[in-house]
Motif scaffolding. Structure first.
Motif, PDB file in Angstrom:
ATOM      1  N   GLN A 148       0.818  -1.223   0.000  1.00  0.00           N
ATOM      2  CA  GLN A 148       0.000   0.000   0.000  1.00  0.00           C
ATOM      3  C   GLN A 148       0.849   1.269   0.000  1.00  0.00           C
ATOM      4  OE1 GLN A 148      -2.002   0.691   3.879  1.00  0.00           O
ATOM      5  NE2 GLN A 148      -0.829  -1.088   4.568  1.00  0.00           N
ATOM      6  N   TYR A 149       2.099   1.167   0.430  1.00  0.00           N
ATOM      7  CA  TYR A 149       2.943   2.367   0.481  1.00  0.00           C
ATOM      8  C   TYR A 149       3.751   2.595  -0.798  1.00  0.00           C
ATOM      9  CZ  TYR A 149       1.749   1.972   5.379  1.00  0.00           C
ATOM     10  OH  TYR A 149       1.049   1.872   6.536  1.00  0.00           O
ATOM     11  N   PHE A 150       3.703   1.618  -1.709  1.00  0.00           N
ATOM     12  CA  PHE A 150       4.480   1.772  -2.945  1.00  0.00           C
ATOM     13  C   PHE A 150       3.747   2.576  -4.005  1.00  0.00           C
ATOM     14  CE2 PHE A 150       6.565  -2.611  -2.069  1.00  0.00           C
ATOM     15  CZ  PHE A 150       7.408  -2.011  -1.144  1.00  0.00           C
ATOM     16  N   VAL A 151       2.506   2.947  -3.713  1.00  0.00           N
ATOM     17  CA  VAL A 151       1.675   3.569  -4.745  1.00  0.00           C
ATOM     18  C   VAL A 151       2.348   4.774  -5.404  1.00  0.00           C
ATOM     19  CG1 VAL A 151       0.397   4.984  -3.089  1.00  0.00           C
ATOM     20  CG2 VAL A 151      -0.642   4.398  -5.267  1.00  0.00           C
ATOM     21  N   GLY A 152       3.099   5.526  -4.638  1.00  0.00           N
ATOM     22  CA  GLY A 152       3.766   6.707  -5.192  1.00  0.00           C
ATOM     23  C   GLY A 152       4.919   6.359  -6.115  1.00  0.00           C
ATOM     24  N   GLU A 153       5.422   5.116  -5.997  1.00  0.00           N
ATOM     25  CA  GLU A 153       6.588   4.700  -6.776  1.00  0.00           C
ATOM     26  C   GLU A 153       6.217   3.846  -7.980  1.00  0.00           C
ATOM     27  OE1 GLU A 153       9.623   5.717  -6.077  1.00  0.00           O
ATOM     28  OE2 GLU A 153       9.036   6.759  -4.244  1.00  0.00           O
ATOM     29  N   LEU A 154       4.952   3.409  -8.034  1.00  0.00           N
ATOM     30  CA  LEU A 154       4.514   2.549  -9.135  1.00  0.00           C
ATOM     31  C   LEU A 154       3.526   3.292 -10.010  1.00  0.00           C
ATOM     32  CD1 LEU A 154       3.694  -0.707  -7.111  1.00  0.00           C
ATOM     33  CD2 LEU A 154       5.808  -0.154  -8.297  1.00  0.00           C
ATOM     34  N   THR A 155       3.457   2.889 -11.295  1.00  0.00           N
ATOM     35  CA  THR A 155       2.427   3.461 -12.155  1.00  0.00           C
ATOM     36  C   THR A 155       1.100   2.829 -11.728  1.00  0.00           C
ATOM     37  OG1 THR A 155       2.607   1.714 -13.777  1.00  0.00           O
ATOM     38  CG2 THR A 155       4.044   3.624 -14.085  1.00  0.00           C
ATOM     39  N   ALA A 156       0.010   3.420 -12.172  1.00  0.00           N
ATOM     40  CA  ALA A 156      -1.311   2.904 -11.805  1.00  0.00           C
ATOM     41  C   ALA A 156      -1.457   1.446 -12.259  1.00  0.00           C
ATOM     42  CB  ALA A 156      -2.395   3.763 -12.435  1.00  0.00           C
ATOM     43  N   ALA A 157      -0.948   1.135 -13.487  1.00  0.00           N
ATOM     44  CA  ALA A 157      -1.063  -0.221 -14.036  1.00  0.00           C
ATOM     45  C   ALA A 157      -0.232  -1.201 -13.203  1.00  0.00           C
ATOM     46  CB  ALA A 157      -0.603  -0.226 -15.488  1.00  0.00           C
ATOM     47  N   GLU A 158       0.980  -0.768 -12.837  1.00  0.00           N
ATOM     48  CA  GLU A 158       1.847  -1.644 -12.035  1.00  0.00           C
ATOM     49  C   GLU A 158       1.213  -1.915 -10.669  1.00  0.00           C
ATOM     50  OE1 GLU A 158       6.300  -0.467 -13.693  1.00  0.00           O
ATOM     51  OE2 GLU A 158       5.326   0.790 -12.183  1.00  0.00           O
ATOM     52  N   TYR A 159       0.671  -0.854 -10.080  1.00  0.00           N
ATOM     53  CA  TYR A 159       0.060  -1.010  -8.752  1.00  0.00           C
ATOM     54  C   TYR A 159      -1.119  -1.975  -8.837  1.00  0.00           C
ATOM     55  CZ  TYR A 159      -2.171  -0.040  -4.320  1.00  0.00           C
ATOM     56  OH  TYR A 159      -2.738  -0.171  -3.091  1.00  0.00           O
ATOM     57  N   GLU A 160      -1.927  -1.851  -9.895  1.00  0.00           N
ATOM     58  CA  GLU A 160      -3.114  -2.699 -10.056  1.00  0.00           C
ATOM     59  C   GLU A 160      -2.687  -4.162 -10.231  1.00  0.00           C
ATOM     60  OE1 GLU A 160      -6.996  -3.603  -9.968  1.00  0.00           O
ATOM     61  OE2 GLU A 160      -6.008  -1.715  -9.403  1.00  0.00           O
ATOM     62  N   GLU A 161      -1.596  -4.378 -10.994  1.00  0.00           N
ATOM     63  CA  GLU A 161      -1.094  -5.733 -11.222  1.00  0.00           C
ATOM     64  C   GLU A 161      -0.653  -6.356  -9.893  1.00  0.00           C
ATOM     65  OE1 GLU A 161      -0.167  -9.208 -12.927  1.00  0.00           O
ATOM     66  OE2 GLU A 161      -1.287  -7.559 -13.866  1.00  0.00           O
ATOM     67  N   VAL A 162       0.087  -5.561  -9.098  1.00  0.00           N
ATOM     68  CA  VAL A 162       0.566  -6.059  -7.803  1.00  0.00           C
ATOM     69  C   VAL A 162      -0.623  -6.332  -6.883  1.00  0.00           C
ATOM     70  CG1 VAL A 162       1.855  -5.405  -5.721  1.00  0.00           C
ATOM     71  CG2 VAL A 162       2.824  -4.967  -7.969  1.00  0.00           C
ATOM     72  N   ARG A 163      -1.619  -5.448  -6.929  1.00  0.00           N
ATOM     73  CA  ARG A 163      -2.797  -5.615  -6.074  1.00  0.00           C
ATOM     74  C   ARG A 163      -3.547  -6.908  -6.445  1.00  0.00           C
ATOM     75  NH1 ARG A 163      -7.828  -5.193  -5.801  1.00  0.00           N
ATOM     76  NH2 ARG A 163      -8.039  -4.721  -8.009  1.00  0.00           N
ATOM     77  N   LYS A 164      -3.637  -7.181  -7.787  1.00  0.00           N
ATOM     78  CA  LYS A 164      -4.316  -8.399  -8.252  1.00  0.00           C
ATOM     79  C   LYS A 164      -3.579  -9.639  -7.754  1.00  0.00           C
ATOM     80  CE  LYS A 164      -6.277  -6.911 -12.619  1.00  0.00           C
ATOM     81  NZ  LYS A 164      -5.949  -6.970 -14.058  1.00  0.00           N
ATOM     82  N   GLN A 165      -2.248  -9.576  -7.861  1.00  0.00           N
ATOM     83  CA  GLN A 165      -1.446 -10.729  -7.427  1.00  0.00           C
ATOM     84  C   GLN A 165      -1.689 -11.023  -5.950  1.00  0.00           C
ATOM     85  OE1 GLN A 165       2.720 -10.796  -8.446  1.00  0.00           O
ATOM     86  NE2 GLN A 165       2.330  -9.708 -10.354  1.00  0.00           N
ATOM     87  N   SER A 166      -1.934  -9.965  -5.176  1.00  0.00           N
ATOM     88  CA  SER A 166      -2.151 -10.141  -3.738  1.00  0.00           C
ATOM     89  C   SER A 166      -3.390 -10.977  -3.467  1.00  0.00           C
ATOM     90  CB  SER A 166      -2.317  -8.785  -3.054  1.00  0.00           C
ATOM     91  OG  SER A 166      -1.132  -8.070  -3.148  1.00  0.00           O
ATOM     92  N   ALA A 167      -4.317 -11.006  -4.434  1.00  0.00           N
ATOM     93  CA  ALA A 167      -5.571 -11.722  -4.226  1.00  0.00           C
ATOM     94  C   ALA A 167      -5.389 -13.232  -4.354  1.00  0.00           C
ATOM     95  CB  ALA A 167      -6.608 -11.234  -5.234  1.00  0.00           C
ATOM     96  N   TYR A 168      -4.284 -13.679  -5.014  1.00  0.00           N
ATOM     97  CA  TYR A 168      -4.069 -15.111  -5.217  1.00  0.00           C
ATOM     98  C   TYR A 168      -3.288 -15.713  -4.048  1.00  0.00           C
ATOM     99  CZ  TYR A 168      -5.364 -13.984 -10.002  1.00  0.00           C
ATOM    100  OH  TYR A 168      -6.023 -13.529 -11.092  1.00  0.00           O
ATOM    101  N   GLN A 169      -3.586 -16.994  -3.789  1.00  0.00           N
ATOM    102  CA  GLN A 169      -2.830 -17.721  -2.767  1.00  0.00           C
ATOM    103  C   GLN A 169      -1.506 -18.151  -3.400  1.00  0.00           C
ATOM    104  OE1 GLN A 169      -3.902 -18.052   0.338  1.00  0.00           O
ATOM    105  NE2 GLN A 169      -5.797 -17.002  -0.161  1.00  0.00           N
ATOM    106  N   THR A 170      -0.407 -17.695  -2.849  1.00  0.00           N
ATOM    107  CA  THR A 170       0.899 -18.021  -3.437  1.00  0.00           C
ATOM    108  C   THR A 170       1.786 -18.726  -2.411  1.00  0.00           C
ATOM    109  OG1 THR A 170       1.542 -15.777  -2.902  1.00  0.00           O
ATOM    110  CG2 THR A 170       0.956 -16.211  -5.189  1.00  0.00           C
ATOM    111  N   GLN A 171       2.815 -19.301  -2.922  1.00  0.00           N
ATOM    112  CA  GLN A 171       3.745 -20.070  -2.082  1.00  0.00           C
ATOM    113  C   GLN A 171       4.831 -19.152  -1.514  1.00  0.00           C
ATOM    114  OE1 GLN A 171       4.165 -23.725  -1.383  1.00  0.00           O
ATOM    115  NE2 GLN A 171       5.460 -22.618   0.071  1.00  0.00           N
ATOM    116  N   ALA A 172       4.926 -19.100  -0.207  1.00  0.00           N
ATOM    117  CA  ALA A 172       5.982 -18.294   0.409  1.00  0.00           C
ATOM    118  C   ALA A 172       7.326 -19.002   0.250  1.00  0.00           C
ATOM    119  CB  ALA A 172       5.671 -18.083   1.878  1.00  0.00           C
ATOM    120  N   LEU A 173       8.411 -18.217   0.272  1.00  0.00           N
ATOM    121  CA  LEU A 173       9.752 -18.787   0.152  1.00  0.00           C
ATOM    122  C   LEU A 173      10.428 -18.937   1.509  1.00  0.00           C
ATOM    123  CD1 LEU A 173      11.040 -16.786  -2.930  1.00  0.00           C
ATOM    124  CD2 LEU A 173      10.354 -19.177  -2.871  1.00  0.00           C
ATOM    125  N   CYS A 174       9.736 -18.503   2.555  1.00  0.00           N
ATOM    126  CA  CYS A 174      10.356 -18.587   3.872  1.00  0.00           C
ATOM    127  C   CYS A 174       9.313 -18.978   4.910  1.00  0.00           C
ATOM    128  CB  CYS A 174      11.008 -17.263   4.242  1.00  0.00           C
ATOM    129  SG  CYS A 174       9.846 -15.895   4.166  1.00  0.00           S
TER     130      CYS A 174
END
Ligand SMILES: [Zn+2]
Length: 323
Positions: free
Chosen positions: A294-320
């Protein structure tokens, strides 16, 4: 010219001039004098009324000059009032909007305007009373505007300090940010294979990829553990913000060292309980771990932020296993 009257004298058999009597002569003389004096008085009165004396003429000219000066002063007051209105509008519609604060109310803006006319002794509706009253209004509104700017400067400083402490800078560059392997939220635990809360973001990146400070601050502590977070450090940013960087390879800073936003603090590694090179990154806000995205919004374009936000909705495998 008085016409000479004649009469016929039968004795002399000729026309002889009629001689006026003494009383007629006196009456005519007084009448002449009376009308002469009346005419003179009328002329004097006309002269007094219509032809000014040199002193009056000088006063009249001085008065006209003063009227002209007041006219100039009034026009300057009007242009200054218009300029002030523009500044007030910019204050309300731009500065206060940017700083997310309410504009001044009409009551606050017009405080000190009106009330008792303190220039009544100079005469009601006289040019000088009107001018002084307008000057007072302008001075009062300028003082209010000045206070408003003080308030805006203070708010801007607070916002600047808060922004300086907010972790807006992605700790791994954008090309790696697109490969976030695990987001903030419930994730499949890589070891126990159960869904648990993952309270950070995993940036999958090659070994030795630079890691940057998300905001300015100082290094609160550095730990080099064999298990858990491995090589990790915490940055204190102030205003309730802290950021935590884990599974690092090299650490390029020292404890208590002051750092700036975007400064490299180390490199991506695979230390501690990590299944592949990545950065486990956490943001603390007032003691609680929150979603860093949520704090990266100023550093990402609107499209990039939306892509990252979408990815957050999926269940993913943690590396740690840092949950
Ligand atoms: Zn992680």
């Amino acid at each position: 010219m008085l016409k000479t009257k004649y009469y016929y004298n039968p004795t002399t058999c000729s026309y002889e001039p009629v001689r006026p009597s003494v009383s007629t002569f006196i009456l005519r003389t007084f009448s002449f004098l009376f009308f002469s004096v009346l005419l003179a008085a009328g002329m004097v009165r006309y002269y007094q009324d219509h032809v000014p004396s040199p002193k009056e003429a000088a006063l009249w000219q001085a008065n006209e000059r003063l009227k002209a000066y007041y006219d100039v002063v009034q026009k300057k007051i009007e242009s200054s009032t218009a300029l002030l209105a523009t500044l007030q509008q910019r204050d309300d519609d731009l500065y206060r909007v940017l700083l997310n604060t309410a504009p001044l109310s009409a009551t606050e803006r017009n405080a000190g305007i009106g009330g008792v006319n303190k220039y009544a002794h100079l005469g009601k509706d006289t040019l000088i009373a009107q001018t002084l009253s307008k000057v007072d209004q302008l001075a009062s509104q300028l003082a209010i505007q000045n206070k408003s700017y003080d308030q805006i400067i203070s708010l801007a400083k607070q916002k600047t300090a808060k922004f300086a402490s907010t972790p807006t800078f992605p700790p791994v560059s954008k090309k790696h940010l697109k490969r976030i392997s695990a987001h903030f939220g419930r994730r499949l635990h890589p070891i126990y294979k159960i869904f648990k809360m993952h309270e950070g973001v995993d940036f999958s990146a090659p070994m030795h990829t630079p890691i940057y400070a998300a905001a300015g601050g100082y290094i609160k502590w550095i730990k080099k553990d064999k298990k858990g977070y491995g090589h990790h450090l915490l940055i204190e940013h102030g205003n309730g913000f802290k950021t935590h960087y884990a599974h690092m390879d090299t650490i390029m800073v020292k404890e208590r060292q002051r750092i700036t936003r975007g400064q490299q603090i180390g490199t991506v590694g695979n230390s501690g309980d990590s299944t592949a090179p990545h950065l486990h990154y956490e943001v603390y806000c007032n003691g609680k771990r929150v979603n860093p995205i949520q704090y990266f919004v100023g550093e990402l374009t609107a499209a990039e932020y939306e892509e990252v936000r979408k990815q957050s909705a999926y269940q993913t495998q943690a590396l740690c296993s840092n949950f």
